[in-house]
Structure formats: structure tokens, C-alpha cells
Design an enzyme around this catalytic site. Structure first.
Site, PDB file in Angstrom:
ATOM      1  N   ARG A  47       0.828  -1.217   0.000  1.00  0.00           N
ATOM      2  CA  ARG A  47       0.000   0.000   0.000  1.00  0.00           C
ATOM      3  C   ARG A  47       0.858   1.261   0.000  1.00  0.00           C
ATOM      4  O   ARG A  47       0.416   2.313  -0.434  1.00  0.00           O
ATOM      5  CB  ARG A  47      -0.910  -0.009   1.230  1.00  0.00           C
ATOM      6  CG  ARG A  47      -2.072  -0.953   1.038  1.00  0.00           C
ATOM      7  CD  ARG A  47      -3.141  -0.687   2.034  1.00  0.00           C
ATOM      8  NE  ARG A  47      -2.595  -0.749   3.385  1.00  0.00           N
ATOM      9  CZ  ARG A  47      -3.337  -0.843   4.474  1.00  0.00           C
ATOM     10  NH1 ARG A  47      -4.643  -0.859   4.381  1.00  0.00           N
ATOM     11  NH2 ARG A  47      -2.805  -0.906   5.663  1.00  0.00           N
ATOM     12  N   LYS A 149       4.286 -18.238   6.956  1.00  0.00           N
ATOM     13  CA  LYS A 149       3.612 -18.681   8.165  1.00  0.00           C
ATOM     14  C   LYS A 149       3.151 -17.445   8.947  1.00  0.00           C
ATOM     15  O   LYS A 149       3.751 -16.398   8.737  1.00  0.00           O
ATOM     16  CB  LYS A 149       4.513 -19.557   9.020  1.00  0.00           C
ATOM     17  CG  LYS A 149       5.622 -18.776   9.767  1.00  0.00           C
ATOM     18  CD  LYS A 149       6.255 -19.588  10.848  1.00  0.00           C
ATOM     19  CE  LYS A 149       5.797 -19.223  12.219  1.00  0.00           C
ATOM     20  NZ  LYS A 149       6.383 -18.021  12.801  1.00  0.00           N
ATOM     21  N   HIS A 179      10.457 -21.402   7.285  1.00  0.00           N
ATOM     22  CA  HIS A 179      11.854 -21.125   6.887  1.00  0.00           C
ATOM     23  C   HIS A 179      12.842 -22.117   7.502  1.00  0.00           C
ATOM     24  O   HIS A 179      13.963 -22.242   7.024  1.00  0.00           O
ATOM     25  CB  HIS A 179      12.233 -19.666   7.175  1.00  0.00           C
ATOM     26  CG  HIS A 179      12.578 -19.362   8.596  1.00  0.00           C
ATOM     27  ND1 HIS A 179      11.630 -19.070   9.543  1.00  0.00           N
ATOM     28  CD2 HIS A 179      13.763 -19.315   9.240  1.00  0.00           C
ATOM     29  CE1 HIS A 179      12.233 -18.846  10.696  1.00  0.00           C
ATOM     30  NE2 HIS A 179      13.531 -18.988  10.547  1.00  0.00           N
ATOM     31  N   GLU A 217      15.660 -19.040  22.246  1.00  0.00           N
ATOM     32  CA  GLU A 217      16.126 -17.744  21.743  1.00  0.00           C
ATOM     33  C   GLU A 217      16.418 -16.835  22.921  1.00  0.00           C
ATOM     34  O   GLU A 217      15.684 -16.872  23.920  1.00  0.00           O
ATOM     35  CB  GLU A 217      15.047 -17.086  20.887  1.00  0.00           C
ATOM     36  CG  GLU A 217      14.773 -17.796  19.593  1.00  0.00           C
ATOM     37  CD  GLU A 217      13.658 -17.102  18.823  1.00  0.00           C
ATOM     38  OE1 GLU A 217      13.967 -16.220  18.023  1.00  0.00           O
ATOM     39  OE2 GLU A 217      12.486 -17.446  19.040  1.00  0.00           O
ATOM     40  N   ASP A 236       3.438 -19.753  17.322  1.00  0.00           N
ATOM     41  CA  ASP A 236       4.543 -19.091  16.615  1.00  0.00           C
ATOM     42  C   ASP A 236       5.703 -20.039  16.308  1.00  0.00           C
ATOM     43  O   ASP A 236       6.380 -19.889  15.298  1.00  0.00           O
ATOM     44  CB  ASP A 236       5.056 -17.910  17.471  1.00  0.00           C
ATOM     45  CG  ASP A 236       6.085 -17.066  16.742  1.00  0.00           C
ATOM     46  OD1 ASP A 236       5.808 -16.662  15.599  1.00  0.00           O
ATOM     47  OD2 ASP A 236       7.173 -16.827  17.296  1.00  0.00           O
ATOM     48  N   HIS A 241       7.922 -24.737  13.342  1.00  0.00           N
ATOM     49  CA  HIS A 241       9.355 -25.061  13.310  1.00  0.00           C
ATOM     50  C   HIS A 241       9.695 -26.332  14.114  1.00  0.00           C
ATOM     51  O   HIS A 241      10.394 -27.213  13.623  1.00  0.00           O
ATOM     52  CB  HIS A 241      10.182 -23.897  13.840  1.00  0.00           C
ATOM     53  CG  HIS A 241       9.915 -22.594  13.141  1.00  0.00           C
ATOM     54  ND1 HIS A 241       9.617 -22.518  11.806  1.00  0.00           N
ATOM     55  CD2 HIS A 241       9.901 -21.314  13.588  1.00  0.00           C
ATOM     56  CE1 HIS A 241       9.451 -21.243  11.468  1.00  0.00           C
ATOM     57  NE2 HIS A 241       9.607 -20.498  12.536  1.00  0.00           N
ATOM     58  N   LYS A 338      11.252 -17.657  24.378  1.00  0.00           N
ATOM     59  CA  LYS A 338      11.927 -16.371  24.142  1.00  0.00           C
ATOM     60  C   LYS A 338      12.660 -15.996  25.427  1.00  0.00           C
ATOM     61  O   LYS A 338      12.268 -16.400  26.521  1.00  0.00           O
ATOM     62  CB  LYS A 338      10.890 -15.274  23.846  1.00  0.00           C
ATOM     63  CG  LYS A 338       9.960 -15.611  22.699  1.00  0.00           C
ATOM     64  CD  LYS A 338      10.544 -15.187  21.375  1.00  0.00           C
ATOM     65  CE  LYS A 338       9.591 -15.430  20.245  1.00  0.00           C
ATOM     66  NZ  LYS A 338      10.087 -16.318  19.210  1.00  0.00           N
ATOM     67  N   LYS A 343      20.769 -18.597  22.417  1.00  0.00           N
ATOM     68  CA  LYS A 343      20.150 -18.993  21.149  1.00  0.00           C
ATOM     69  C   LYS A 343      20.676 -20.384  20.814  1.00  0.00           C
ATOM     70  O   LYS A 343      21.885 -20.588  20.666  1.00  0.00           O
ATOM     71  CB  LYS A 343      20.566 -17.998  20.059  1.00  0.00           C
ATOM     72  CG  LYS A 343      20.256 -18.442  18.650  1.00  0.00           C
ATOM     73  CD  LYS A 343      19.069 -17.727  18.102  1.00  0.00           C
ATOM     74  CE  LYS A 343      18.770 -18.119  16.668  1.00  0.00           C
ATOM     75  NZ  LYS A 343      17.392 -17.896  16.304  1.00  0.00           N
TER      76      LYS A 343
HETATM   77  C1  BG6 Z   1       9.901 -17.028  13.328  1.00  0.00           C
HETATM   78  C2  BG6 Z   1       9.130 -16.678  14.559  1.00  0.00           C
HETATM   79  O1  BG6 Z   1       9.138 -17.868  12.499  1.00  0.00           O
HETATM   80  O2  BG6 Z   1      11.096 -17.703  13.695  1.00  0.00           O
HETATM   81  C3  BG6 Z   1       9.982 -15.796  15.484  1.00  0.00           C
HETATM   82  O3  BG6 Z   1       7.944 -15.978  14.201  1.00  0.00           O
HETATM   83  C4  BG6 Z   1      11.305 -16.459  15.772  1.00  0.00           C
HETATM   84  O4  BG6 Z   1       9.287 -15.523  16.688  1.00  0.00           O
HETATM   85  C5  BG6 Z   1      11.982 -16.926  14.487  1.00  0.00           C
HETATM   86  O5  BG6 Z   1      12.117 -15.516  16.451  1.00  0.00           O
HETATM   87  C6  BG6 Z   1      13.200 -17.776  14.799  1.00  0.00           C
HETATM   88  O6  BG6 Z   1      13.887 -18.069  13.612  1.00  0.00           O
HETATM   89  P1  BG6 Z   1      15.431 -18.413  13.598  1.00  0.00           P
HETATM   90  O7  BG6 Z   1      15.741 -18.723  12.185  1.00  0.00           O
HETATM   91  O8  BG6 Z   1      16.135 -17.189  14.116  1.00  0.00           O
HETATM   92  O9  BG6 Z   1      15.623 -19.562  14.533  1.00  0.00           O
END
Ligand code: BG6
Length: 493
Positions: A47, A149, A179, A217, A236, A241, A338, A343
Site C-alpha cells: 500500500r 507462516k 523457513h 532464543e 509461533d 518449526h 523467548k 540462542k
Molecule cells: C519465526 C518466529 O518464524 O522464527 C519468530 O515468528 C522467531 O518468533 C523466528 O524468532 C526464529 O527463527 P530463527 O531462524 O532465528 O531460529
């Protein structure tokens, strides 16, 4: 990269964060060869009232931030990027269609089109419908629809969205992105399992005691509070994932490496997993203020756009049972959150110990049922990020000792980085597959529905959400599921 077919790549939400951080850099890398860049183009749409030049300038900045060479970036943006505003209401799809056709004539393109929906989920439906209504669901070449997603909010909405998509696009045109599937190390799970007979032969209830999947994370929800508070960690991260990691770990060998064969086996695993009982198989948490890497971080409820009384979970730990011949009786523990200590994305496979332990302090052999019998077991740690690689941990004799054998844990390690250098970004892999028409690493309609169905009891229950301090490994209550997590033991403070 000459396997890249001539096409027009249309990004919806082109002025947004994902386009800037991931999509444009991935497309830039894919089109880096002069030959490809001469016949593949990107049309951004949103937009936001931008001109072609404003979109290009934004892209130049994004690519410069990634460290790409100034002049090449600038040339690519000038030559390969276009922008079409979707109007204030975001519904000028007729205008979009005309622009696409005009660009294809101008650049002599065969009508191959990818539409990438990087949009808020609330407008997926209308975008898909509008594309269909103006005839952009078909073209003289191929047409592919890529959907980010979250695909749905629960089973019912995922089914409704699938039905809606299928009104306008056939399943083989649809690429549902997770991803994690684009990560080299996630794909390597298939190579590891099915390219190495030594592991496959011990990959079952006969030799494995439990499997732990951790996706932790240290980041909080940042500026995504408004979305995240409606979603929570199960929607999420777990439904997509972590579930992908579970299915790739537990699936049977496919009959071939074709998309159909692999996706078939993944769905079979999902159908074998029993729905978790929220009261006994799950623990949820929400982070309080704390310290991570020496820095104070606020509580979840003090993050922007989070209501003071929010009970959304930022941590989830689950125990799942895969009720099939290979896995019955082997618990799969999933844990994600989170603002945790570090990580880390890791699959820890813990093997059963020896039937009799010969190496006891007392000098007397013992069996696991004996009180105080210390059993050691081997572990395989598959680390997907950071420091991608494998560690196989086993016992060796510690040197010396006066007549008594003392064991010590050592490991064989493989590092992706050491062997191959930096690992490519997941989006580059996935966008290339969209362009090549390979759906293996995308989530099929029945797969997405099966995973929502699996977690339905958790989404419906009003489970307690326990507080945990940021910078820890989650609420203490998680010990109820599993007192000592293998990954925590290795990387914890
Ligand atoms: C995303 C989530 O799909 O994946 C996020 O919406 C998350 O909340 C992220 O932080 C984590 O991805 P990666 O590749 O950093 O592990």
C-alpha cells in the site's frame, strides 16, 4: 545458477521488514550472475505510495547493510526492481495485473510468475481472492503462490484457508513457507539419517531412550508484540518449526527423495503422534525481567504493545508420544522459548545405556533397576544453530587410576562451518526452490492441518502460565516433564 528460470518475482508487502531483511537479499544473491540478472525481475507491491525509484533506494540500503558491493547492488536495483502501489485500500489488483503484463511485454518475459505473500495473515484471504478474481492465478507460463507462516490460527482456520486457497490455486501451485526447512542443517537431517546406515540401524525404540528438541532464543518479542500476543509460542514456533524438526527426526525412510515421497512420510509421523494432554504433557511460561549477556531486559508484559495482564505463553515445553512401531515408548520432548539463556536449536538423541554397568564406584557391576546404579548413556547432539554440526558423546577410560577404571565422557565432533564455510541463508534456498518448482521443502495442505490438529488440546485449554526469569532455561515447573535436559547441561550457565 543458470538453472534459474526466467520469471517475474512479485513481493506483496514489499515495503515491510521481511522483504528488506530476507527476501531482497536472497533474490539479489540468486540473480547474481549477469546471465540470470538479464532475464529475471522483481516487482514489489504494497500500500505504501512508492515509486520504482523509492523502492530501489530502499533495497539499495537494505543490501548495503548486508555488506554487498555498492556498485553491483546499485546496478541490480536499477535494472531488476520495479514497484507498483496497490492503492490506499490495498486492492488495486487490476492495476497490478496491467503492470505485470506491461513489464512482461517490455522485458520479453514468458509469463512465469511467483507471488510471495509477505502480508499480515488477516489479509491473506483477500489477497488470494483478488489475485484469483483478476485472473492472476494463471498465466501463459507457470504461476506459484508463496504463503508465509502462520498458515491459520488453529485447525479450523487452517482448513478454511486451505479451502479458500484451493478455490483459486491448485495445490501444486502453493508453496507454504516454514523457513526452518530452508536451513541447510535441517535438510541435512535427511542426509544424516538416510545416507548413513550406521545411524539408521539404531534409530528406534530399541536403542533410543528419548529425543529432546530445543529451540531457544535469547531475543524477546521486540517490536512484534501486537502479533505475538495474539499468537504465543505454541502457534509461533511449536506448530511449525519444532514440528518440522520432530517429523524429520521421526519419519520413516522415504521411497525416494521426491517431494511426494518425503512429504508423505512426514504426514504419517504427524498422524501417529498422540495429542498431548495439557495437564500432564505441557508446561507453559512467560518471561519476567532478567539479565541476558550482562544486559537487563524487561518483562514480557512491559514490552511494547503487550497488555499488562497478558497471559500469552513465551515458553512451551511438551512431551509427545509417537505411537508407531519405531517410536512407541520413546518420549519426544519439545522445548522452546523467548528470552532464554542462549540462542540454540538442537536435537539431542539420548541412547539407552548398557544393559549392565561394569564401571561402578563400588567395583560391583549393577543393572539399571538397582538403587544407586549409575548408568551412562551415549548422546548424539545435532546442532542446527549456532555452530551447526554434530557431536557424538561416548565414554572413554580416563588415563591413570590405580587399578580402577574411571570413565570420562568425550565426543567426536563435526562442524559445518569448518568443513564448508558459512552456511547459506534459508530464504535463498527456499526462493530458489520456488523458482525451480521444487515443493519438497514446503508444507503441504494436509501436513499443516495435521499439525494444527495435534496441538488442538493445548490451544483450547486454559493452562497455567508460569513466570520465569529472562536469561534462564524457563520456569522451574519444566522439571516436572524432564528434570535434566541434555542441551541445558551442555550449554547452560
Ligand atoms: C519465526 C518466529 O518464524 O522464527 C519468530 O515468528 C522467531 O518468533 C523466528 O524468532 C526464529 O527463527 P530463527 O531462524 O532465528 O531460529
Amino acid at each position: 545458477m543458470s538453472d534459474i528460470q526466467t520469471h517475474l518475482f512479485v513481493i506483496f508487502g514489499a515495503s515491510g521488514d521481511l522483504a528488506r531483511r530476507k527476501l531482497l537479499p536472497a533474490l539479489y544473491r540468486l540473480m547474481q550472475s549477469e546471465e540470470v540478472a538479464r532475464r529475471c525481475y522483481v516487482l514489489g507491491t504494497a500500500r505504501t505510495d512508492w515509486t520504482d525509484e523509492q523502492f530501489r533506494e530502499n533495497a539499495r540500503e537494505a543490501l548495503r547493510d548486508k555488506g554487498y558491493a555498492e556498485q553491483e547492488v546499485s546496478e541490480w536495483c536499477t535494472r531488476n526492481l520495479y514497484y507498483q502501489c496497490l492503492g490506499e485500500e490495498g486492492n488495486d489488483y487490476e492495476g497490478l495485473r496491467r503492470r505485470i503484463e506491461q513489464l512482461e511485454r517490455h522485458r520479453d518475459l514468458p509469463g512465469n510468475r511467483a507471488f510471495y505473500l509477505s502480508l499480515p495473515p488477516s489479509i491473506y484471504r483477500s489477497a488470494i481472492e483478488e489475485l484469483g478474481e483478476v485472473g492472476l492465478n494463471a498465466s501463459p507460463g507457470w504461476t506459484r503462490l508463496v504463503v508465509e507462516k502462520p498458515f491459520g490460527y488453529d485447525l479450523e482456520s487452517a482448513r478454511a484457508l486451505n479451502d479458500h486457497v484451493h478455490q483459486y490455486f491448485s495445490e501444486d501451485q502453493v508453496y507454504r513457507i516454514d523457513h526452518y526447512l530452508g536451513k541447510e542443517t535441517v535438510q541435512n537431517l535427511l542426509a544424516f539419517r538416510f545416507g548413513n546406515a550406521i545411524f539408521e540401524s539404531i534409530w528406534s525404540r530399541n536403542h533410543i531412550e528419548r529425543v529432546e528438541i530445543t529451540v531457544s532464543e535469547s531475543l524477546g518479542v521486540g517490536g512484534r508484540g501486537a502479533y505475538y500476543d495474539q499468537s504465543g509460542q505454541v502457534r509461533d514456533m511449536v506448530q511449525n518449526h519444532l514440528t518440522q524438526l520432530l517429523t524429520l527426526t521421526a519419519m520413516e525412510p522415504p521411497t525416494s527423495m521426491s517431494a511426494t515421497a518425503i512429504r508423505q512420510e512426514k504426514v504419517k509421523v504427524l498422524n501417529a503422534v498422540q495429542q498431548p494432554d495439557p495437564a500432564t504433557d505441557a508446561v507453559f511460561g512467560q518471561y519476567e525481567a532478567g539479565t541476558i549477556d550482562g544486559e537487563s531486559v524487561p518483562a514480557y508484559r512491559d514490552e511494547p504493545d503487550i497488555p499488562d495482564e497478558s497471559i500469552t505463553e513465551t515458553f512451551a515445553a511438551l512431551r509427545l508420544n509417537v505411537a508407531n512401531w519405531r517410536w512407541q515408548g520413546v518420549p519426544f520432548y519439545l522445548r522452546t522459548g523467548k528470552r532464554l539463556s542462549a540462542k540454540l536449536t538442537q536435537i539431542a538423541v539420548r541412547f539407552k545405556g548398557a544393559p549392565v554397568s561394569l564401571f561402578q564406584e563400588s567395583g560391583q557391576p549393577c543393572i539399571p533397576q538397582n538403587a544407586g546404579c549409575e548408568m551412562r548413556s551415549n548422546e548424539l547432539l545435532i546442532t542446527l544453530q549456532p555452530n551447526e554440526g554434530f557431536d557424538l558423546r561416548f565414554e572413554v577410560k580416563a588415563p591413570g587410576g590405580s587399578g580402577k577404571m574411571e570413565l570420562e565422557t568425550q565426543q567426536l565432533s563435526f562442524s559445518y562451518q569448518d568443513a564448508f564455510g558459512p552456511v547459506p541463508d534459508a530464504y535463498e534456498t527456499l526462493l530458489r526452490d520456488v523458482i525451480l518448482g521444487d515443493p519438497t521443502l514446503f508444507v503441504r495442505a494436509d501436513e499443516v492441518e495435521a499439525s494444527w490438529q495435534l496441538y488442538a488440546p493445548l490451544l483450547e485449554a486454559e493452562s497455567p502460565v508460569h513466570a520465569y526469569e529472562a536469561g534462564t532455561w524457563g520456569p522451574n515447573e519444566v522439571e516436572r516433564l524432564l528434570p535434566q535436559w541434555t542441551s541445558t547441561a551442555r550449554t547452560g550457565p
